[in-house]
Each structure stands twice: as C-alpha cells, then as structure tokens.
Motif scaffolding. Structure first.
Motif, short mmCIF file in Angstrom:
data_model
loop_
_atom_site.label_atom_id
_atom_site.label_comp_id
_atom_site.label_asym_id
_atom_site.label_seq_id
_atom_site.Cartn_x
_atom_site.Cartn_y
_atom_site.Cartn_z
N ALA A 31 0.85 -1.20 0.00
CA ALA A 31 0.00 0.00 0.00
C ALA A 31 0.88 1.25 0.00
O ALA A 31 1.00 1.95 1.00
CB ALA A 31 -0.93 -0.01 1.20
N GLU A 32 1.46 1.54 -1.14
CA GLU A 32 2.40 2.65 -1.25
C GLU A 32 1.74 3.99 -0.90
O GLU A 32 2.35 4.84 -0.25
CB GLU A 32 2.97 2.71 -2.68
N ASP A 33 0.51 4.16 -1.31
CA ASP A 33 -0.19 5.43 -1.04
C ASP A 33 -0.34 5.66 0.45
O ASP A 33 -0.16 6.79 0.95
CB ASP A 33 -1.55 5.45 -1.73
N GLU A 34 -0.65 4.60 1.20
CA GLU A 34 -0.83 4.74 2.65
C GLU A 34 0.51 5.02 3.33
O GLU A 34 0.60 5.84 4.25
CB GLU A 34 -1.46 3.47 3.21
N LEU A 35 1.56 4.35 2.90
CA LEU A 35 2.89 4.60 3.47
C LEU A 35 3.30 6.04 3.24
O LEU A 35 3.82 6.71 4.15
CB LEU A 35 3.92 3.64 2.87
N ILE A 180 7.99 0.48 27.07
CA ILE A 180 7.20 0.24 25.86
C ILE A 180 7.74 -1.01 25.18
O ILE A 180 8.97 -1.19 25.07
CB ILE A 180 7.29 1.42 24.87
N TYR A 181 6.84 -1.86 24.72
CA TYR A 181 7.21 -3.06 23.95
C TYR A 181 6.56 -2.96 22.58
O TYR A 181 5.34 -2.79 22.47
CB TYR A 181 6.72 -4.32 24.67
N CYS A 182 7.39 -3.06 21.53
CA CYS A 182 6.88 -2.95 20.16
C CYS A 182 7.12 -4.25 19.40
O CYS A 182 8.25 -4.73 19.33
CB CYS A 182 7.57 -1.81 19.41
N MET A 183 6.05 -4.78 18.83
CA MET A 183 6.12 -5.96 17.98
C MET A 183 5.40 -5.65 16.68
O MET A 183 4.59 -4.73 16.60
CB MET A 183 5.48 -7.16 18.68
N ALA A 184 5.71 -6.41 15.65
CA ALA A 184 5.08 -6.24 14.34
C ALA A 184 4.56 -7.60 13.88
O ALA A 184 3.97 -8.34 14.65
CB ALA A 184 6.09 -5.64 13.36
N HIS A 185 4.74 -7.92 12.62
CA HIS A 185 4.53 -9.25 12.04
C HIS A 185 3.07 -9.64 11.84
O HIS A 185 2.71 -10.20 10.80
CB HIS A 185 5.22 -10.32 12.89
N THR A 186 2.20 -9.35 12.80
CA THR A 186 0.82 -9.85 12.72
C THR A 186 -0.06 -9.00 11.81
O THR A 186 -1.18 -9.41 11.48
CB THR A 186 0.16 -9.88 14.11
N HIS A 187 0.41 -7.80 11.42
CA HIS A 187 -0.34 -6.86 10.59
C HIS A 187 -1.57 -6.31 11.31
O HIS A 187 -2.48 -5.78 10.69
CB HIS A 187 -0.76 -7.48 9.25
N SER A 218 0.45 -2.71 9.50
CA SER A 218 1.18 -2.97 8.26
C SER A 218 0.75 -2.03 7.14
O SER A 218 -0.19 -1.24 7.30
CB SER A 218 0.95 -4.42 7.79
N PHE A 219 1.47 -2.14 6.02
CA PHE A 219 1.14 -1.41 4.79
C PHE A 219 0.99 -2.41 3.65
O PHE A 219 1.48 -2.21 2.54
CB PHE A 219 2.21 -0.36 4.50
N GLN A 220 0.32 -3.51 3.97
CA GLN A 220 0.12 -4.61 3.03
C GLN A 220 -1.36 -4.92 2.93
O GLN A 220 -1.99 -5.34 3.91
CB GLN A 220 0.90 -5.85 3.51
N THR A 233 -7.76 -12.49 7.56
CA THR A 233 -8.78 -11.47 7.37
C THR A 233 -8.14 -10.14 6.95
O THR A 233 -6.92 -9.99 6.96
CB THR A 233 -9.56 -11.24 8.68
N HIS A 234 -8.98 -9.17 6.58
CA HIS A 234 -8.51 -7.83 6.26
C HIS A 234 -8.08 -7.12 7.54
O HIS A 234 -8.67 -7.32 8.60
CB HIS A 234 -9.61 -7.03 5.57
N GLN A 235 -7.06 -6.27 7.43
CA GLN A 235 -6.57 -5.49 8.57
C GLN A 235 -6.51 -4.02 8.19
O GLN A 235 -6.28 -3.68 7.03
CB GLN A 235 -5.16 -5.96 8.99
N SER A 236 -6.68 -3.14 9.18
CA SER A 236 -6.51 -1.71 8.95
C SER A 236 -5.04 -1.41 8.66
O SER A 236 -4.15 -1.98 9.30
CB SER A 236 -6.97 -0.91 10.17
N LEU A 237 -4.80 -0.53 7.71
CA LEU A 237 -3.44 -0.17 7.34
C LEU A 237 -2.93 0.95 8.24
O LEU A 237 -3.69 1.75 8.77
CB LEU A 237 -3.38 0.27 5.88
#
Length: 258
Positions: A31-35, A180-187, A218-220, A233-237
């Motif tokens: 999602a280049e536009d969102e990034l 603060i704990y930051c994780m990603a991966h799950t979108h 995520s931006f995917q 499922t769909h996720q918010s970007l």
C-alpha cells in the motif's frame, strides 16, 4: 542484547515515535499510497521519529513461503525502492530491526537485506531486537532528562485471532523490563497499557509503573495469494503513534491513522 541510546536534548519537549513495519515492498499488495501519507506526516515535524521494525521488503525467494512469480520487484529492486521511499526522512529514522521476510536471505546466504538498506540510508541496523534508551527534555521534578526504555522486535506468528496475537505481544514483557514493547509481524494494530508494581527497597514500598504493549500494523493489503490461501482477514493499514513527554514521564499511544 543491544541497548542503543537516543539522546534528543533538553530543548525537545515531546516526540512522536512511529514504529513503521511490514511494508512488504515488492508484493502486489504493498500500500504505497498509505505509506506515503505516514511519511509525509513524519516530514511535517522534526520531532516525529521512525523506528523501522521489519519486513520492509517482501523478499520472496524460491525456497520461501509465497509465490516468487507474483512479485512486482526483485529483491534487489525492493531494496532500491525502500531507499527511494525512506531517504528523504533518514534524519528522523532511529534505526532498523530485521523481519522474518528479510531473514530468509540471511539464512540462505548470510546477507542481511535491511542491513544493506541501513547502510544506504546511513542509519543504525539493530538485527532481530533492540532496547532503545530514549532521553529527551527536562523533567519538571528534578531538571534531569526524561528517560524511556523501549524494546522492539519484529515478532512471530500465533494464530488468526486477536487473542493469540496479544498473548505473543505481552510475552515480550518476560524478556526485558521496559516502558514500551513494540512488535510487528501480525499486521494487526494493537496498543494498551498494563501497570506493574516495582519494589523500592530503600523505602520499603512498591511504586507502580505503566508499561505499554504496541503492535504496529502494516502497509500490506490483503491479496488473493498467500493471505487468501491461509484465510487471513482484512486489517486496517498504518501504525500507532507513540507520544513521549520530555516534561514528565508520560506515554500516550494513539491508533486510527494520521
């Protein structure tokens, strides 16, 4: 475990930190536009900073999950595109944590694609995890800089439901003590505080500190390939915005876009 100090100076009264992750550049769902919207937001204020938390490039290989024939850019082109997107903001990038997509090449050839990207952008490369010691401002209480510790890692899988994702996120609190704990991966964008009591031996008491657990989204966009095959499922970007005060120890995390 690497501890990286980010000293911002007493003139900085507050910052916003954006843990950007999971661009998956090279995927048809990127999602280049969102990034670009988020990057423009960062560029509007020098006190908005970026932590890149993995899966910046999609990096599908012949031996990995995913269909190499669906990629719109080769891995080499993905690194170049990431540099193109991020270079205007490199002065505001704290550093880069590697993701599981990038580590595919690490395992196969010993080459770390986001380490190459970090070198191109002239920003720190942290590998799979980092503790950030962030110092800013001047405390109203004692005049010293206000200090926060943030632990970041890209993360790992754990089911389709939010509960399993949150369990993985919260398990970061068992690795190191941080604010603060930051994780990603799950979108999936998630942010919530969870207080804990810390003993103060010299006063025979406990004080309460508030820890924040943040999953960075995520931006995917969901496509018709791997996500459809696995029933994701769909996720918010987008990603959360973490606000840190330099006047007092105060953390505010917002969701919902910029």
């Amino acid at each position: 475990m690497l501890v990286h100090e980010v000293a911002l100076g007493e003139a900085v009264h507050s910052i916003e930190l954006l843990p950007l992750s999971d661009f998956h550049i090279g995927s048809p769902g990127f999602a280049e536009d969102e990034l670009k919207k988020y990057l423009r937001y960062v560029g509007e204020d020098k006190n908005r900073l970026i932590l890149l938390n993995g899966d910046i490039i999609n990096n599908v290989t012949k031996s990995s999950v995913g269909n190499v024939y669906e990629e719109v850019l080769t891995p080499r082109e993905q690194i170049k595109e990431a540099k193109y997107q991020l270079e205007p903001y490199k002065e505001q990038i704290i550093g880069i944590v590697s993701g599981n997509h990038e580590r595919r090449t690490d395992r196969e050839s010993g080459i770390a694609p986001v380490e190459v990207l970090a070198d191109l952008l002239e920003v720190p490369y942290f590998g799979p995890e980092v503790v950030l010691k962030i110092k800013l401002g001047k405390s109203r209480v004692n005049g010293a800089p206000v200090v926060y510790h943030l632990y970041a890692t890209h993360g790992w899988g754990g089911g389709r439901k939010k509960g399993s994702k949150v369990n993985n996120l919260e398990s970061l609190g068992e690795i190191v003590v941080a604010d603060i704990y930051c994780m990603a991966h799950t979108h999936d964008m998630v942010a919530y505080p969870k207080p804990i009591k810390i003993p103060v031996p010299e006063h025979c008491m406990c004080r309460e500190i508030e820890r924040w657990f943040v999953s960075s989204g995520s931006f995917q966009r969901r496509g018709s390939g791997y996500a459809a095959e696995k029933g994701f499922t769909h996720q918010s970007l987008g990603c959360p915005v973490i606000k840190l005060s330099g006047r007092e120890r105060k953390i505010v995390v917002t969701l919902g876009g910029v």
